[in-house]
Scaffold this motif. Structure first.
Motif, PDB file in Angstrom:
ATOM      1  N   ALA A  30     -24.763 -40.915  21.090  1.00 47.41           N
ATOM      2  CA  ALA A  30     -24.413 -39.714  20.317  1.00 47.41           C
ATOM      3  C   ALA A  30     -23.071 -39.899  19.604  1.00 47.41           C
ATOM      4  O   ALA A  30     -22.913 -39.549  18.425  1.00 47.41           O
ATOM      5  N   GLU A  31     -22.095 -40.495  20.313  1.00 50.84           N
ATOM      6  CA  GLU A  31     -20.775 -40.736  19.720  1.00 50.84           C
ATOM      7  C   GLU A  31     -20.883 -41.725  18.550  1.00 50.84           C
ATOM      8  O   GLU A  31     -20.293 -41.531  17.485  1.00 50.84           O
ATOM      9  N   ALA A  32     -21.665 -42.796  18.751  1.00 42.29           N
ATOM     10  CA  ALA A  32     -21.844 -43.791  17.692  1.00 42.29           C
ATOM     11  C   ALA A  32     -22.516 -43.165  16.472  1.00 42.29           C
ATOM     12  O   ALA A  32     -22.138 -43.445  15.331  1.00 42.29           O
ATOM     13  N   MET A  33     -23.502 -42.289  16.711  1.00 46.82           N
ATOM     14  CA  MET A  33     -24.216 -41.650  15.601  1.00 46.82           C
ATOM     15  C   MET A  33     -23.312 -40.700  14.815  1.00 46.82           C
ATOM     16  O   MET A  33     -23.449 -40.557  13.611  1.00 46.82           O
ATOM     17  N   ARG A  34     -22.359 -40.086  15.518  1.00 47.65           N
ATOM     18  CA  ARG A  34     -21.387 -39.228  14.824  1.00 47.65           C
ATOM     19  C   ARG A  34     -20.546 -40.067  13.860  1.00 47.65           C
ATOM     20  O   ARG A  34     -20.301 -39.677  12.725  1.00 47.65           O
ATOM     21  N   GLU A  35     -20.133 -41.246  14.349  1.00 45.21           N
ATOM     22  CA  GLU A  35     -19.320 -42.141  13.513  1.00 45.21           C
ATOM     23  C   GLU A  35     -20.127 -42.676  12.327  1.00 45.21           C
ATOM     24  O   GLU A  35     -19.611 -42.802  11.219  1.00 45.21           O
ATOM     25  N   VAL A  36     -21.397 -42.978  12.578  1.00 48.05           N
ATOM     26  CA  VAL A  36     -22.280 -43.469  11.504  1.00 48.05           C
ATOM     27  C   VAL A  36     -22.448 -42.378  10.448  1.00 48.05           C
ATOM     28  O   VAL A  36     -22.388 -42.638   9.238  1.00 48.05           O
ATOM     29  N   ARG A  37     -22.647 -41.157  10.914  1.00 50.38           N
ATOM     30  CA  ARG A  37     -22.833 -40.016  10.002  1.00 50.38           C
ATOM     31  C   ARG A  37     -21.621 -39.845   9.086  1.00 50.38           C
ATOM     32  O   ARG A  37     -21.744 -39.711   7.870  1.00 50.38           O
ATOM     33  N   VAL A  38     -20.414 -39.886   9.686  1.00 49.15           N
ATOM     34  CA  VAL A  38     -19.179 -39.734   8.909  1.00 49.15           C
ATOM     35  C   VAL A  38     -19.034 -40.892   7.906  1.00 49.15           C
ATOM     36  O   VAL A  38     -18.694 -40.688   6.736  1.00 49.15           O
ATOM     37  N   ALA A  39     -19.326 -42.117   8.368  1.00 56.66           N
ATOM     38  CA  ALA A  39     -19.202 -43.297   7.500  1.00 56.66           C
ATOM     39  C   ALA A  39     -20.126 -43.193   6.287  1.00 56.66           C
ATOM     40  O   ALA A  39     -19.724 -43.491   5.159  1.00 56.66           O
ATOM     41  N   LEU A  40     -21.359 -42.728   6.502  1.00 58.89           N
ATOM     42  CA  LEU A  40     -22.330 -42.605   5.406  1.00 58.89           C
ATOM     43  C   LEU A  40     -21.939 -41.492   4.431  1.00 58.89           C
ATOM     44  O   LEU A  40     -22.065 -41.640   3.221  1.00 58.89           O
ATOM     45  N   LEU A  41     -21.450 -40.373   4.972  1.00 58.81           N
ATOM     46  CA  LEU A  41     -21.028 -39.268   4.099  1.00 58.81           C
ATOM     47  C   LEU A  41     -19.816 -39.680   3.262  1.00 58.81           C
ATOM     48  O   LEU A  41     -19.723 -39.359   2.075  1.00 58.81           O
ATOM     49  N   GLU A  42     -18.897 -40.428   3.888  1.00 59.52           N
ATOM     50  CA  GLU A  42     -17.728 -40.913   3.143  1.00 59.52           C
ATOM     51  C   GLU A  42     -18.124 -41.940   2.080  1.00 59.52           C
ATOM     52  O   GLU A  42     -17.436 -42.121   1.085  1.00 59.52           O
ATOM     53  N   ALA A  43     -19.268 -42.603   2.313  1.00 60.93           N
ATOM     54  CA  ALA A  43     -19.773 -43.586   1.340  1.00 60.93           C
ATOM     55  C   ALA A  43     -20.526 -42.892   0.205  1.00 60.93           C
ATOM     56  O   ALA A  43     -21.105 -43.553  -0.643  1.00 60.93           O
ATOM     57  N   ASP A  44     -20.517 -41.559   0.214  1.00 56.45           N
ATOM     58  CA  ASP A  44     -21.155 -40.757  -0.835  1.00 56.45           C
ATOM     59  C   ASP A  44     -22.682 -40.858  -0.804  1.00 56.45           C
ATOM     60  O   ASP A  44     -23.348 -40.815  -1.840  1.00 56.45           O
TER      61      ASP A  44
END
Length: 451
Positions: A30-44
């Protein structure tokens, strides 16, 4: 700069934490998926695309098979790789070739996206595939658009059809088809006019061209660095005109990756080609699986090998291998090797394609100065052919002359000559034959002295 470097750095850091854990819990995932989500959103990346992607990965990653496996972290990375590949289209999408020539490709897009240049690059790519393309100057509005296409045609030795600026684009396209049939061109690439934004007038003109020539492919050219804007443009063009695929330009300068990761999911249309630089051979077919590997730091050996095969002369490579075996290579040979290597692209990108180096921290911190290659090239070219073959004769006065001729310092020349001598000495010492045999397994299809 590596493709999608900022997104790649964040994802690789996230998965490194997972790989370091012996056993995973649902909380870890769950923690890793939160980080992935933020990374993808920041990547536009499109918000809905991110939500669906993270949901699919989470669902697969918390299964018993993953959590109880010996290498759960690697399992999660494998899942992310598969889902990233699927997100970008699963497999390479090729141009549809008509069984009855000519195949007609219509390039569309907004002004400034790079349509005309992409048309030249695409024509060059098809010519290398053995096709006979005809480029059509259908942009009668933008100043110098026709001239730009004609200059590209001259550089590439590819014919350009034009009727100037006083004939309608629809009529130009119609007559171009007749011309292609008459002179045996099997591919027709129509460069259409762009606008600063989508409007009814633009779409009507494109629809009329489409109704007149019945293109087999309508490819939308978009600037990948505009991220979500590129995807929104793609969606609008697809709804209004109907497109068959995309060409993403400037992918080599895109550190985020939002357009490439969102386009297929939002429009349902595949990315067919990507622009990877300004050179006229810098257009590559898009492979979702290879791009997913590069994003996750797994390298991209297939693209590296293909680049080497296209840019390396097999006969010269064989000759160089034989010289290496005998430690009998000259600065002339090195210059030739370096020039062939440069054709393949930037050193930073090429190193990133080698598995294990893509996510290597030292490599990321290493700034490869491409100007060093230019400097070395200038020094070797300032030598006489005899000096290149016998560098041991280069004395003080010769060094002064070579340094002056290449705009460099004598110290730089001394460094080059020392590296070259050390390389030859090392190969002789260990035995060129033994070194080559030892390196046969996994040997790259090119040699790089001094590296």
């Amino acid at each position: 700069m590596a493709v999608f470097s900022s997104l790649a750095d964040k994802l690789q850091e996230t998965f490194k934490k997972l790989k370091n854990k012996g056993k995973l819990t649902e909380a870890d995932v769950a923690e890793a998926m939160r980080e992935v989500r933020v990374a993808l959103l920041e990547a536009d990346v499109n918000f809905k695309v991110v939500k669906d992607f993270v949901g699919k990965v989470r669902e697969r990653a918390v299964g018993q098979e993953v959590l109880e496996s010996l290498t759960p972290g690697q399992h999660v990375v494998k899942i992310v790789h598969e889902e990233l590949t699927s997100l970008m289209g699963s497999s390479q999408s090729k141009i549809v070739i008509s069984p009855k020539p000519p195949t007609v490709i219509m390039l569309v897009g907004l002004q400034g996206a790079g349509k005309t240049t992409s048309g030249g690059k695409l024509a060059n790519y098809l010519k290398k595939q053995g096709r006979q393309p005809l480029m059509v100057a259908g942009d009668i509005y933008r100043p110098a658009a026709i001239k730009q296409l004609q200059v590209l045609g001259e550089q590439l030795q590819i014919p350009v059809f034009s009727l100037g600026t006083d004939v309608s684009p629809v009529e130009i396209a119609r007559q171009a088809m007749e011309k292609a049939s008459a002179q045996g061109n099997d591919m027709v690439i129509i460069d259409t006019a762009g606008r600063l934004h989508i409007n009814e007038e633009l779409m009507d003109e494109l629809k009329n061209i489409k109704a007149t020539v019945h293109p087999h492919e309508i490819l939308l050219v978009v600037d990948s660095m505009t991220g979500q804007d590129a995807v929104n443009v793609a969606e609008s063009f697809n709804q209004e005109l109907g497109i068959d695929g995309l060409i993403l330009t400037k992918l080599d300068g895109d550190t985020r990756g939002g357009a490439a990761l969102s386009a297929k999911a939002v429009t349902g249309k595949p990315i067919k080609f990507v622009g990877m630089g300004e050179k006229l051979d810098a257009l590559e077919p898009f492979y979702p699986e290879r791009m997913a590997s590069r994003i996750l730091g797994m390298g991209d050996v297939l693209t590296l090998i293909e680049k080497a095969q296209v840019n390396y002369d097999a006969k010269k490579a064989k000759e160089m291998e034989e010289k290496m075996l005998k430690a009998d290579f000259s600065l002339e040979d090195f210059l030739d090797q370096m020039q062939q290597f440069k054709k393949m692209g930037s050193v930073q990108d090429l190193l990133g394609m080698i598995p294990g180096l893509g996510g290597n921290k030292k490599l990321k911190d290493l700034q490869v100065d491409e100007n060093e290659f230019v400097k070395i090239e200038a020094m070797i070219q300032s030598m006489t052919p005899h000096e290149r073959r016998h560098p041991e004769i280069i004395n003080g006065s010769r060094k002064q002359r070579i340094a002056r001729g290449s705009g460099s310092k004598v110290q730089d020349l001394n460094k080059l000559l020392k590296q070259f001598a050390d390389t030859k000495k090392m190969i002789k010492q260990f035995g060129g034959s033994a070194m080559m045999k030892k390196g046969k397994k996994g040997k790259l299809p090119f040699n790089l002295p001094f590296m």
